[in-house]
Scaffold this active site. Structure first.
Site, mmCIF file in Angstrom:
data_model
loop_
_atom_site.group_PDB
_atom_site.id
_atom_site.type_symbol
_atom_site.label_atom_id
_atom_site.label_comp_id
_atom_site.label_asym_id
_atom_site.label_seq_id
_atom_site.Cartn_x
_atom_site.Cartn_y
_atom_site.Cartn_z
ATOM 1 N N ASP A 167 -1.037 3.079 -0.422
ATOM 2 C CA ASP A 167 -2.140 3.597 -1.061
ATOM 3 C C ASP A 167 -2.212 5.047 -1.319
ATOM 4 O O ASP A 167 -2.262 5.655 -2.274
ATOM 5 C CB ASP A 167 -3.452 3.192 -0.449
ATOM 6 C CG ASP A 167 -3.803 1.774 -0.398
ATOM 7 O OD1 ASP A 167 -3.270 1.297 -1.311
ATOM 8 O OD2 ASP A 167 -4.810 1.214 0.677
ATOM 9 N N ARG A 222 -13.146 8.609 12.986
ATOM 10 C CA ARG A 222 -13.309 9.178 11.742
ATOM 11 C C ARG A 222 -13.961 10.685 11.648
ATOM 12 O O ARG A 222 -13.665 11.452 10.951
ATOM 13 C CB ARG A 222 -14.419 8.262 10.819
ATOM 14 C CG ARG A 222 -13.846 6.731 10.754
ATOM 15 C CD ARG A 222 -12.463 6.858 10.331
ATOM 16 N NE ARG A 222 -11.844 5.514 9.940
ATOM 17 C CZ ARG A 222 -10.683 5.240 9.752
ATOM 18 N NH1 ARG A 222 -9.603 6.231 9.821
ATOM 19 N NH2 ARG A 222 -10.235 4.184 9.288
ATOM 20 N N ASP A 278 -16.056 3.371 6.576
ATOM 21 C CA ASP A 278 -15.329 4.358 6.708
ATOM 22 C C ASP A 278 -15.604 5.608 5.544
ATOM 23 O O ASP A 278 -15.606 6.832 5.967
ATOM 24 C CB ASP A 278 -13.830 4.146 6.786
ATOM 25 C CG ASP A 278 -13.416 3.536 8.247
ATOM 26 O OD1 ASP A 278 -14.049 3.605 9.088
ATOM 27 O OD2 ASP A 278 -12.570 2.436 8.264
ATOM 28 N N SER A 316 -6.077 -6.346 6.937
ATOM 29 C CA SER A 316 -6.448 -4.684 6.712
ATOM 30 C C SER A 316 -6.355 -4.306 8.083
ATOM 31 O O SER A 316 -7.150 -4.763 8.872
ATOM 32 C CB SER A 316 -7.565 -4.613 5.970
ATOM 33 O OG SER A 316 -8.042 -3.125 6.259
HETATM 34 N N1 ARG Z 1 -15.576 -2.513 10.911
HETATM 35 C C1 ARG Z 1 -14.815 -1.391 11.697
HETATM 36 C C2 ARG Z 1 -15.766 -0.111 11.452
HETATM 37 O O1 ARG Z 1 -16.456 -0.263 10.670
HETATM 38 C C3 ARG Z 1 -13.586 -1.361 11.639
HETATM 39 C C4 ARG Z 1 -13.028 -0.710 10.237
HETATM 40 C C5 ARG Z 1 -11.571 -1.102 10.211
HETATM 41 N N2 ARG Z 1 -10.856 -0.760 8.883
HETATM 42 C C6 ARG Z 1 -9.951 -1.375 8.639
HETATM 43 N N3 ARG Z 1 -9.023 -0.862 7.465
HETATM 44 N N4 ARG Z 1 -9.558 -2.417 9.164
HETATM 45 O O2 ARG Z 1 -15.726 0.623 12.410
#
Ligand code: ARG
Length: 412
Positions: free
Chosen positions: A28, A108, A137, A188
């Site tokens: 990506d 993050r 995110d 993912s």
């Molecule tokens: N659901 C979790 C959060 O919002 C993890 C997100 C993870 N991202 C991924 N690309 N798998 O913190």
């Protein structure tokens, strides 16, 4: 490209404006380097921020330059991640919806901060990240970035382009973009020191048990050793400082626990989670170190913190989790909350003994020089110095409102 403060935008090498791209070296963000240049006519500065993800097998920084970035930078943020983000989360016993240690979420704001730092240093007006339009995110990055610098503009290529994975590979081939095409993972994934997240693929079927290939850091509890493994974690003011009698820095301690708990099958999580954007999603995590440390920390608080503080803190912890999950790290409430939590940790020092066995992590011993557990009060043996007689007066007063009500209501 339309922009409010066109006059103030600093120009890049070729006279173009600059964008700082959160870059991982994956498909990506490699494609994004070229795509952003074409679509927005910007110079791309690629920044790879290390918060403890698995090391890449090639030199992703050199590759970013070969793929057209005017500059590429590697930022090691592991120490800061532990000290400024993981420890506050641990002191808050942070478990979103009582189950998810916020492993992705807590990294993050730090990544956003590092991107903003580079943007300032380079005079860039744009920041780009590789989030989709459905997750949490994107919110954490966008809100974090504008909370630190409201003038920065955000570009989220994946939210904008409509390419499938195959089309991305096609685009890369057509444009001479060097990519490492790994065997397509059905999931993912996101990983850092505090844990690994896994979603999509067969996991979208909420009834399907996660297949073996989902688990990377923990052994199947059934295949874990038959003998339990005992560990001792030492804390000072709510922060872990030693493992099995050896003093250790945060990174080493977390990495050691990751392995020890992982080989005992501890730290697997599978649940349905409420995203900020209103979607329920099936999420699978491996957070062996987080699970052990939060279990131990809670147990030490139980021994060293008074009941009223523990109970009040539970509500504050909940609020902390919401703020982190919902991307409000740089908002007005998070720091005061952490200040309160820090104040509660003054006496959370001592050692917790845990037993790790086939997926379970159980506290089996605790000691602290600030222990509020007084055997002189709790014992049923001969050393009892609790004043039994005073119980009668206490119970008289404690029960008085209900006794009075019973009299009034029963007219006795
Ligand atoms: N659901 C979790 C959060 O919002 C993890 C997100 C993870 N991202 C991924 N690309 N798998 O913190």
């Amino acid at each position: 490209m339309a922009c409010e403060n066109e006059a103030n935008i600093s120009k890049g090498k070729n006279g173009r404006d600059k964008v700082v791209l959160a870059y991982s070296g994956g498909l990506d963000t490699s494609v994004a380097i070229k795509w952003i240049q074409d679509k927005y006519d910007l110079d791309v500065i690629a920044v790879a921020i290390n918060v403890g993800q698995p090391p890449s097998s090639d030199d992703i920084i050199a590759r970013a330059i070969r793929n057209g970035a005017v500059k590429a930078e590697f930022v090691d943020a592991k120490d800061e991640f532990v000290e400024e983000y993981i420890w506050p989360a641990l002191k808050a016993n942070a478990m979103y919806q009582n189950i998810y240690p916020l492993s992705t979420a807590i990294a993050r704001p730090l990544i956003a901060k590092k991107l903003v730092d580079v943007a300032k240093k380079e005079g860039a007006m744009y920041i780009a990240h590789g989030c989709t339009g459905k997750g949490n995110d994107q919110v954490r990055f966008d809100v974090g970035i504008v909370s630190m610098d409201p003038d920065l503009k955000i570009i989220a290529p994946i939210r904008e382009w409509v390419m499938t994975r195959d089309e991305e590979i096609d685009y890369a081939n057509k444009n001479g973009i060097e990519i490492i095409v790994k065997k397509e993972s059905p999931y993912s994934r996101d990983e850092n020191l505090w844990g690994a997240s896994c979603e999509a693929g067969v996991l979208e079927d909420a009834w399907a048990e996660p297949p073996k290939d989902v688990w990377v850091h923990t052994v199947d509890p059934i295949e874990a050793p038959n003998q339990p493994e005992y560990i001792e974690i030492e804390f000072e003011k709510g922060i872990p400082v030693g493992l099995d009698g050896k003093r250790m820095g945060g990174i080493e301690l977390i990495e050691s626990l990751y392995k020890i708990a992982g080989r005992n099958g501890v730290g697997r999580i599978d649940h349905i989670e409420d995203r900020l954007v209103g979607i329920k999603s099936r999420e699978v995590y491996e957070c062996p170190a987080a699970e052990v440390l939060i279990t131990a920390h809670r147990a030490l608080e139980a021994m060293t913190v008074t009941k009223d503080v523990i109970e009040f803190k539970r509500g504050i912890e909940q609020k902390f989790c919401e703020l982190v999950y919902n991307g409000l790290w740089f908002g007005g409430l998070r720091e005061p909350i952490n200040a309160f939590i820090d104040k509660t940790q003054a006496y959370v020092s001592g050692t917790i003994r845990l037993k790790l066995h086939k997926g379970n992590c159980t506290v089996v011993g605790r000691k602290s020089s600030y222990s509020l557990y007084d055997t002189g009060l709790s014992t049923y043996g001969k050393d009892d110095h609790f004043d039994h007689k005073s119980a009668v007066g206490f119970i008289y007063c404690w029960g008085l409102p209900d006794r009075t009500a019973a009299r009034a209501h029963n007219k006795k």
